[in-house]
Motif scaffolding. Structure first.
Motif, PDB file in Angstrom:
ATOM      1  N   GLN A 162      -0.524   9.249  -0.739  1.00  0.00           N
ATOM      2  CA  GLN A 162       0.652   8.446  -0.354  1.00  0.00           C
ATOM      3  C   GLN A 162       0.424   6.945  -0.412  1.00  0.00           C
ATOM      4  O   GLN A 162       1.362   6.173  -0.513  1.00  0.00           O
ATOM      5  CB  GLN A 162       1.076   8.792   1.083  1.00  0.00           C
ATOM      6  CG  GLN A 162       1.622  10.160   1.238  1.00  0.00           C
ATOM      7  CD  GLN A 162       2.179  10.440   2.629  1.00  0.00           C
ATOM      8  OE1 GLN A 162       2.883  11.415   2.797  1.00  0.00           O
ATOM      9  NE2 GLN A 162       1.884   9.639   3.622  1.00  0.00           N
ATOM     10  N   GLN A 163      -0.820   6.534  -0.268  1.00  0.00           N
ATOM     11  CA  GLN A 163      -1.120   5.111  -0.123  1.00  0.00           C
ATOM     12  C   GLN A 163      -2.027   4.645  -1.265  1.00  0.00           C
ATOM     13  O   GLN A 163      -2.815   5.430  -1.782  1.00  0.00           O
ATOM     14  CB  GLN A 163      -1.866   4.871   1.207  1.00  0.00           C
ATOM     15  CG  GLN A 163      -1.140   5.391   2.423  1.00  0.00           C
ATOM     16  CD  GLN A 163      -1.992   5.417   3.683  1.00  0.00           C
ATOM     17  OE1 GLN A 163      -1.726   6.201   4.586  1.00  0.00           O
ATOM     18  NE2 GLN A 163      -3.021   4.593   3.768  1.00  0.00           N
ATOM     19  N   THR A 164      -1.925   3.361  -1.586  1.00  0.00           N
ATOM     20  CA  THR A 164      -2.844   2.832  -2.607  1.00  0.00           C
ATOM     21  C   THR A 164      -4.038   2.139  -1.949  1.00  0.00           C
ATOM     22  O   THR A 164      -4.885   1.577  -2.634  1.00  0.00           O
ATOM     23  CB  THR A 164      -2.125   1.855  -3.550  1.00  0.00           C
ATOM     24  OG1 THR A 164      -1.556   0.812  -2.745  1.00  0.00           O
ATOM     25  CG2 THR A 164      -1.029   2.533  -4.349  1.00  0.00           C
ATOM     26  N   GLY A 165      -4.082   2.147  -0.621  1.00  0.00           N
ATOM     27  CA  GLY A 165      -5.222   1.608   0.134  1.00  0.00           C
ATOM     28  C   GLY A 165      -5.096   2.147   1.540  1.00  0.00           C
ATOM     29  O   GLY A 165      -4.039   2.671   1.917  1.00  0.00           O
ATOM     30  N   PHE A 166      -6.159   2.030   2.347  1.00  0.00           N
ATOM     31  CA  PHE A 166      -6.140   2.688   3.656  1.00  0.00           C
ATOM     32  C   PHE A 166      -5.790   1.749   4.808  1.00  0.00           C
ATOM     33  O   PHE A 166      -5.760   2.159   5.952  1.00  0.00           O
ATOM     34  CB  PHE A 166      -7.494   3.370   3.903  1.00  0.00           C
ATOM     35  CG  PHE A 166      -7.825   4.389   2.840  1.00  0.00           C
ATOM     36  CD1 PHE A 166      -7.114   5.580   2.771  1.00  0.00           C
ATOM     37  CD2 PHE A 166      -8.803   4.134   1.896  1.00  0.00           C
ATOM     38  CE1 PHE A 166      -7.393   6.514   1.786  1.00  0.00           C
ATOM     39  CE2 PHE A 166      -9.094   5.065   0.901  1.00  0.00           C
ATOM     40  CZ  PHE A 166      -8.390   6.258   0.851  1.00  0.00           C
TER      41      PHE A 166
ATOM     42  N   LEU B   9       0.820  -1.230   0.000  1.00  0.00           N
ATOM     43  CA  LEU B   9       0.000   0.000   0.000  1.00  0.00           C
ATOM     44  C   LEU B   9       0.844   1.267   0.000  1.00  0.00           C
ATOM     45  O   LEU B   9       0.340   2.345  -0.310  1.00  0.00           O
ATOM     46  CB  LEU B   9      -0.926   0.019   1.229  1.00  0.00           C
ATOM     47  CG  LEU B   9      -1.862  -1.181   1.414  1.00  0.00           C
ATOM     48  CD1 LEU B   9      -2.728  -0.992   2.649  1.00  0.00           C
ATOM     49  CD2 LEU B   9      -2.731  -1.383   0.181  1.00  0.00           C
ATOM     50  N   GLN B  10       2.115   1.161   0.372  1.00  0.00           N
ATOM     51  CA  GLN B  10       2.921   2.384   0.499  1.00  0.00           C
ATOM     52  C   GLN B  10       4.405   2.032   0.480  1.00  0.00           C
ATOM     53  O   GLN B  10       4.825   1.109   1.181  1.00  0.00           O
ATOM     54  CB  GLN B  10       2.531   3.029   1.836  1.00  0.00           C
ATOM     55  CG  GLN B  10       3.454   4.065   2.400  1.00  0.00           C
ATOM     56  CD  GLN B  10       2.860   4.680   3.657  1.00  0.00           C
ATOM     57  OE1 GLN B  10       1.937   5.477   3.584  1.00  0.00           O
ATOM     58  NE2 GLN B  10       3.371   4.320   4.822  1.00  0.00           N
ATOM     59  N   ARG B  11       5.192   2.781  -0.294  1.00  0.00           N
ATOM     60  CA  ARG B  11       6.627   2.503  -0.366  1.00  0.00           C
ATOM     61  C   ARG B  11       7.377   3.758   0.078  1.00  0.00           C
ATOM     62  O   ARG B  11       7.741   4.623  -0.737  1.00  0.00           O
ATOM     63  CB  ARG B  11       7.020   2.078  -1.772  1.00  0.00           C
ATOM     64  CG  ARG B  11       6.126   0.930  -2.276  1.00  0.00           C
ATOM     65  CD  ARG B  11       6.816  -0.132  -3.001  1.00  0.00           C
ATOM     66  NE  ARG B  11       7.477   0.270  -4.218  1.00  0.00           N
ATOM     67  CZ  ARG B  11       8.246  -0.537  -4.939  1.00  0.00           C
ATOM     68  NH1 ARG B  11       8.469  -1.768  -4.519  1.00  0.00           N
ATOM     69  NH2 ARG B  11       8.796  -0.111  -6.034  1.00  0.00           N
TER      70      ARG B  11
END
Ligand SMILES: Cc1ncc(COP(=O)(O)O)c(C=O)c1O
Length: 413
Positions: free
Chosen positions: A314-318, A204-206
């Motif tokens: 920033q994220q692709t999911g919560f 979800l986040q890098r």
């Protein structure tokens, strides 16, 4: 007879260049033995043998690469390190015995007495204790600031500041920090920006792509995903990881090969699990917002969340963790938790099984009342790590908690 791909014992990382995190989760970092096994092998051995005394000397002297002793190198652990490094987009990873030892090893390797750390208040309670109680004993002072108040971060910078440390989203209130701003602040002040990426995972986040120097994980959580093993990992540049590895080699908070194998298998299903966690958590958060006994829900996927837009950027999911305040105090929170029947009452998170906890008396129980108040850990706060059971069944179980609250209020009439 011509052997083709089967001849390849090592899968060259260059074959995976540019591939997505879903593919890296399944393919990166595998170390294939001469048996050409399809699934990853496990190497439960404490030491390794040499062909001769001269070879042993060359290995110990660092002139010849290869394994020596599993406190510092083991093929199963290296396979896990290779996979998570690829997924996070880092040059190298160093696996550790737990998430806490990942944080400790980073600090011991990269800080020295006299250095100053700025850490967000909303970190896991034990991280707070590590900085406040133990690092302080060795001359590393920590200032705690609000995760989201950039002016407070800026104002806390000193000439000795060497590290900015955050979790985003935070545990348990799901606050989101602007990593671009904090990364810039760290660079401007010659400090390291360290992000605990436990809640989002690289799926979800890098953070390394968004300004962080180092990413830390408690592998115990989503990377395993089925609540089996305790472990941690640090990811960053080759140069910094060599320092972390050096500390690990000397101090020994090493990941066991068995745990590394479990985490390696866990990573293979991480992308699909994370998507299910996110979907279920969002649906539950929306449902909880409608419940009359709920005062406030904390989940970055909600429009009502103050950093909803930043989280989207920033994220692709919560993520799969949410928390909420019930109307009332500790008594109501405990009554609600005890009213559920299926959901596990346990402080762990990131499991396929949904878990429920009361942060003020468990994960954050060792914080002083003032620190709890500053971190927003109120007595009426309940945290849920949403698993992958059917959402309707989760609602049924949570409804039992709400019923327990209603029973209590009618008993008191
Ligand atoms: C965000 C976060 N970081 C670090 C840790 C510590 O990890 P471990 O329990 O694997 O030592 C935890 C544990 O709950 C956590 O939630």
């Amino acid at each position: 007879m011509t052997f083709r791909r089967e001849e390849t014992v090592w899968i060259p990382e260059s074959d995976l260049d540019g591939m997505s995190v879903d593919t890296l989760a399944v393919r990166a970092g595998q170390i294939r033995t001469g048996q050409l096994e399809h699934s990853d092998a496990i190497f439960p051995t404490s030491s390794f043998v040499y062909g001769s005394a001269a070879q042993a000397a060359a290995r110990f002297g660092g002139e010849e690469p290869g394994n020596i002793y599993s406190r510092f190198t083991n093929p199963t652990v290296q396979a896990f390190e290779g996979r998570i490094a690829a997924m996070e987009g880092g040059e190298r990873a160093v696996a550790t015995a737990s998430g806490m030892s990942a944080i400790l090893s980073t600090c011991m390797a990269l800080l020295k007495s006299g250095d100053h750390v700025i850490c967000s208040r909303g970190v896991f309670g034990t991280t707070n204790v590590l900085f406040q109680k133990y690092m302080a004993r060795f001359g590393v002072e920590t200032t705690f600031v609000s995760l989201t108040d950039m002016e407070e971060w800026q104002a806390s910078i000193r000439s000795e500041t060497r590290m900015l440390f955050i979790e985003t989203p935070s545990n348990p209130l799901c606050e989101v920090a602007d990593m671009e701003i904090l990364g810039q602040l760290a660079r401007d002040n010659d400090a390291l920006f360290v992000v605990d990426n436990c809640f989002c995972t690289p799926v979800l986040q890098r953070p390394l792509e968004q300004g962080a120097d180092i990413v830390i994980h408690s592998a115990t959580k989503y990377l395993d995903g089925q609540g089996r093993c305790v472990g941690g990992v640090v990811v960053g540049s080759e140069k910094m990881m060599e320092e972390v590895y050096g500390f690990l080699r000397s101090a020994g908070p090493t990941m066991s090969p068995f745990n590394a194998w479990v985490f390696q298998k866990g990573l293979e299903t991480l992308p699909i699990r994370m998507r299910a966690h996110c979907d279920h958590a969002l649906e539950l958060a929306l449902w909880l917002e409608q419940q009359p006994a709920v005062e406030r829900v904390f989940y970055a996927g909600l429009q009502s969340h103050p950093q909803h837009e930043l989280a989207k950027k920033q994220q692709t999911g919560f993520g799969g963790v949410l928390s909420f305040q019930l109307k009332g105090a500790r008594e109501e929170a405990w009554r609600f938790i005890d009213g559920t029947r299926m959901i596990s009452i346990t402080a762990n998170l990131g499991d396929v099984k949904t878990t429920i906890t009361h942060p003020a008396t468990t994960t954050h129980g060792r914080l002083s009342p003032e620190d709890k108040a500053r971190a927003g850990i109120t007595e009426n706060l309940v945290r849920i790590s949403v698993g992958i059971e059917a959402v309707e069944d989760l609602k049924t179980d949570l409804e039992r908690g709400f019923q327990a609250l209603r029973n209590e209020s009618t008993d008191n009439v």
